[in-house]
Design a protein around this motif. Sequence first.
Motif, PDB file in Angstrom:
ATOM      1  N   ILE A 126       0.849  -1.193   0.000  1.00  0.00           N
ATOM      2  CA  ILE A 126       0.000   0.000   0.000  1.00  0.00           C
ATOM      3  C   ILE A 126       0.883   1.240   0.000  1.00  0.00           C
ATOM      4  O   ILE A 126       0.695   2.167  -0.792  1.00  0.00           O
ATOM      5  N   GLY A 127       1.894   1.214   0.891  1.00  0.00           N
ATOM      6  CA  GLY A 127       2.802   2.361   0.933  1.00  0.00           C
ATOM      7  C   GLY A 127       3.570   2.531  -0.362  1.00  0.00           C
ATOM      8  O   GLY A 127       3.686   3.637  -0.898  1.00  0.00           O
ATOM      9  N   TYR A 128       4.055   1.425  -0.896  1.00  0.00           N
ATOM     10  CA  TYR A 128       4.895   1.485  -2.088  1.00  0.00           C
ATOM     11  C   TYR A 128       4.100   1.919  -3.312  1.00  0.00           C
ATOM     12  O   TYR A 128       4.494   2.823  -4.045  1.00  0.00           O
ATOM     13  N   MET A 129       2.945   1.265  -3.538  1.00  0.00           N
ATOM     14  CA  MET A 129       2.182   1.530  -4.754  1.00  0.00           C
ATOM     15  C   MET A 129       1.633   2.953  -4.733  1.00  0.00           C
ATOM     16  O   MET A 129       1.614   3.640  -5.736  1.00  0.00           O
ATOM     17  N   ARG A 130       1.168   3.400  -3.548  1.00  0.00           N
ATOM     18  CA  ARG A 130       0.655   4.771  -3.480  1.00  0.00           C
ATOM     19  C   ARG A 130       1.801   5.764  -3.608  1.00  0.00           C
ATOM     20  O   ARG A 130       1.690   6.766  -4.326  1.00  0.00           O
ATOM     21  N   GLY A 131       2.904   5.452  -2.897  1.00  0.00           N
ATOM     22  CA  GLY A 131       4.046   6.363  -2.938  1.00  0.00           C
ATOM     23  C   GLY A 131       4.572   6.535  -4.348  1.00  0.00           C
ATOM     24  O   GLY A 131       5.020   7.610  -4.737  1.00  0.00           O
ATOM     25  N   ASN A 132       4.496   5.467  -5.144  1.00  0.00           N
ATOM     26  CA  ASN A 132       5.013   5.529  -6.507  1.00  0.00           C
ATOM     27  C   ASN A 132       3.965   5.932  -7.522  1.00  0.00           C
ATOM     28  O   ASN A 132       4.253   6.030  -8.710  1.00  0.00           O
ATOM     29  N   LYS A 133       2.697   6.049  -7.085  1.00  0.00           N
ATOM     30  CA  LYS A 133       1.585   6.357  -7.995  1.00  0.00           C
ATOM     31  C   LYS A 133       1.563   5.408  -9.177  1.00  0.00           C
ATOM     32  O   LYS A 133       1.506   5.810 -10.337  1.00  0.00           O
ATOM     33  N   TYR A 161      13.906   3.337  -3.164  1.00  0.00           N
ATOM     34  CA  TYR A 161      13.450   3.775  -4.472  1.00  0.00           C
ATOM     35  C   TYR A 161      12.279   4.741  -4.357  1.00  0.00           C
ATOM     36  O   TYR A 161      12.238   5.781  -5.014  1.00  0.00           O
ATOM     37  N   VAL A 162      11.333   4.410  -3.472  1.00  0.00           N
ATOM     38  CA  VAL A 162      10.159   5.281  -3.324  1.00  0.00           C
ATOM     39  C   VAL A 162      10.587   6.660  -2.814  1.00  0.00           C
ATOM     40  O   VAL A 162      10.145   7.696  -3.301  1.00  0.00           O
ATOM     41  N   ALA A 163      11.502   6.660  -1.814  1.00  0.00           N
ATOM     42  CA  ALA A 163      11.857   7.938  -1.187  1.00  0.00           C
ATOM     43  C   ALA A 163      12.785   8.758  -2.069  1.00  0.00           C
ATOM     44  O   ALA A 163      12.625   9.979  -2.176  1.00  0.00           O
TER      45      ALA A 163
END
Lengths: 119, 496, 489
Positions: free
Chosen positions: C100-107, C355-357
């Motif tokens: 959830i964090g990754y997919m949202r963070g990466n849009k 990668y996300v950050a």
Amino acid sequence: MEVLGYYNYWVFAVLLMIGFYAVIARSNLIKKLLGLAIFQSAVFLMYITMNKVEGGTAPIIQKGVVDQIFSNPLPQVLILTAIVVGVSTTALGLAIVVRIKETYGSIEEHEIFEADLPK
Amino acid sequence: MNFSEHLPALQVVVPLLSAPLIVLLRSNGLAWAAATATSLMAFAIAVAITLGVLDGQTFPYSMGGWPAPYGIALGVDSFSAILLLIVSGASSFALLGGRPSLNSQIEAHRQPLFYAAWMLALAGLSGIVVTADAFNIFVFMEISSLASYVLIAGGPDRRALPSVFKYLVMGTIGATFYLIGIGLVYMMTGTLNLADMEVRIQGVADQSPILVAAGFITIGLALKAAVFPLHAWLPNAYTYAPHMVTVFLAACATKVSLYVLLRFDFFVFQQNLAGHAFQFATFLMPLAVLAVVVASAYALFERNLKRLLAFSSVAQIGYILLGASLVSTAGLTASGLHVFNHALAKGTLFLAVACLAMRFSSLHLQDLSGAAKSMPLTMAAFCIAGLSLIGVPGTAGFISKWYLIGAALNEGALGIGLAVIIVLSSLMAVVYIWRVVEAAYFHTPNTSAVNIKEAPRELLIITLLAALANIYFGVNSAVPVALASDAANLLMGHLQ
Amino acid sequence: MSTEKLILGALLAPLIGAVAIGLGAKLSDNVREAATLITALILCAIVWTIVPEVLAGGRPQLTLAEVVPGIEIAFRIEPLGMLFAALASSLWIINSIYSIGYMRGNKEKNQTRFYIFFAVALSATIGIAFSANLFTLFLFYELLTLSTYPLVSHKGDENSVRSARVYLGVLLTTSIGLLLPAIIWTYLVAGTGDFTVGGILAGKLQGPAVGLLLGLFVFGVGKAAVMPVHRWLPAAMVAPTPVSALLHAVAVVKAGVFTVTKVIVYIFGVDFLFAEPSGAWLLYAAAFTVISASVVALRQQNLKRLLAYSTIAQLSYVVMAAAILKPLAEIGAAVHIVAHAFGKITLFFAAGAIYVASKKTEVHQLRGIGHQMPWTMGAFTIGALSMIGVPPTGGFVSKWYILAGAFQADNYVAVATIILSTVLNAAYFLPIIYLAWFAQPKAPQADHGEAPFPAVFALSVTALLTIGFFFFNGPVLELERQIVQGVSP
């Protein structure tokens, strides 16, 4: 004598090959169909030949005649059916050729083939 | 005589009689309804026969009450039951769901005639299966062939005409070869009844005409069955035929000829010709292997979806023949199963193709880009049937592959080679099905394909039903396995 | 609820969840993600409910259908499968939070598809874990391959589609080309494919055929990534990181080594294979993979590819441990499945968080990143230490057992491989740790801070698990001792 005694069968084989050759070698669709018809007729001949019994007559039962030798009627009946099949095949083939002529404007195999190649 | 004894005759008579009636119907809708009803009735008869066969009934029947071998005899066993099921089943599925597709492809004023030809094809194919008379097979074969020529030429694509001409020429040559073959056998035995033939050939002193007859019959039927390399007529005929005709014919037409071939080779010749099992196997096995490999390779590089599937059919005929050419119970069981399972898989695939064709103007792979976005259900059915064609576990195709590889491995070193070929060609099937999947699922849709909807409802429902059948028979294969192994025992039973 | 129903429930729960996710997506993203989490929780609860029964020695089973006489779709839970299912289902919860964090963070696009196929892949994993015979295992093995394809090609650009094709190509070719013939061969020779304690092939096969069949199995299970069928794993790294983390560090690859272990233990039988010299090559093949994959990892600049090669090496640890064919080593193989899972999922989570950050993917970019992302890099360090096998991390426990097994068998090839690979592991992980904590960035960096909270939370949990496993591994060992009952020491 042995060879000549099978006269009819020789004709059958020759006709068969003539028809087969025409089907393969001719480019004209009508000639192909004619070849096919000859090819089939050859087989009719084979069936007619094999039903003949030496000294036999037409298989009709007559009053007062006994021990009559008949030719075998069955192949004749069969071949009547096969002839019907052959005629309808030729008719259908010709109908297709007519439609090919209408749509392609030709009945030569190689011209039809070229007409459908992607340009 | 109770009613069930008439079933084999009814299987043929019902569609045969319906054909002229359908011609008389003026309304296209009525013609379709009558044809569909007839086809469903034929399917019901086939199911009834199958149930009877599973119970051990044999349904001997003498036409007109004349006893065999003088009259024409009919008879069905478990092998025929498989064929009857797929012939009438394929016809029913295609007609039930196919109305939208047929309406879009067949000119309105020709439709009653078209449905009549369909009924004749159905009658002819069923007739071949139920009859026990060699010449009768010829007649039914030509009835079904002539009707199929008409059906294939019925579509709007002009390329169907040269294709059907080629089919007509090659088909007629095949039928004539067969006719020569049975003529020779009749000359030596004086009978046309298959069972009677088997007995009487034993008394024939000179075997050479019989051997020649076996050659003619095998080649003639191989032509009709599109056995490699005599398959040249098939790809184009299937590609340019109306889509529903392809569904019907691809599922069953060639298999019916194979059925006759196996009947002759196993019932009539095997026991009577010295070394026939060996000749049969050494002649057909290489052809089967070539069919599997070469036709799969063609399919790998084919861009037209329908032709791709048609080449795959040639390969699948190779599998069926391969199983039979092992001349073992296990091999024949695999063949019988594959007849059934391939009909399911290929029928479904062509149904899905018909769905696609309702919405896409071209069936080239590059034009189907992104089809799965707009037609997800159709493509889902395509994928399931594709998996079945590959032979993935859980689908019907797996069952026959399993039996086929098992049968091959029973043959020692040669068998391992054959198993390797089967596995390799399955991998080729993975690739060619995958090419379609990739185009449909993972390529961006063409701009022209944006507003595409799912296929018409009735067609879609039938397609999905057929896809589900692939899964059902992949998980619960008791009935086809029972029929096929019984059929194999029957065929092998004549070999003692 | 009876255990049969629980087995069915465990298989169906993710599938039902997939439908719920699809429907939930129509409402809102939050509903969709809630559906994912709830499904994961339910699955985990079901799986853990079965654990006590298996620990007590029960072997619950369920037969769904008989496909062909003698070939059934059937499930039977034995300790190894129980362990695998518990591991995958538990980590799915953490992974969902992270996703959830990754997919949202990466849009990312197509998130619904992502969650749906993830759930299907989990169902396939459970199917593999619980399968009672080779046929059922193969069925779910293929389902897992197919259901992960859309996840690997998620991005949809040319590069990922090409890599995904390699992924699918290698896995399908090996499974249909090698594994399926091996399975059919087994059925023909043994008359059954049921996983049976002590094996089913003893006395049915001898000589070189044993080695050949073993080869078909080991290379047919492409998911175990024994060289040369390892190519798909680096290719699969184009997938979003949660996929790499759960599937390509846990579910898919572990399904591979799990299958290999299960085949060795329950199909060949440890004693039978030990007595048969033609099967000995497997140890060397695995040892070779361990060393050469580690060497390749040394040369990788891309962090995820480095982790992928590290995974290849670690997977062959399990295969090698299983191939030592001694009870302690079999336990070591099973324990390593768990220990590596915790460690590697942490490493992948960390790579994804970086990668996300910061959008950084290469090792040399990580100079001094530890100060900006202390939690992430702390977890990364723990994971890396576990890979090397430093106490107090989980990696130490499994290495201990594998080494003990190797000594038990007097197998010095295995001992040398373990020592050498430990050195190599240290050689490629320690520089990263050094760079992150002690090197100064060359240019001033944007202050990106930590990744989104769910991601950091997830990776902290798995890092804790990695350490926790060092102290609390009793139940796992207890479970695995049951596998090797009846095997001569």
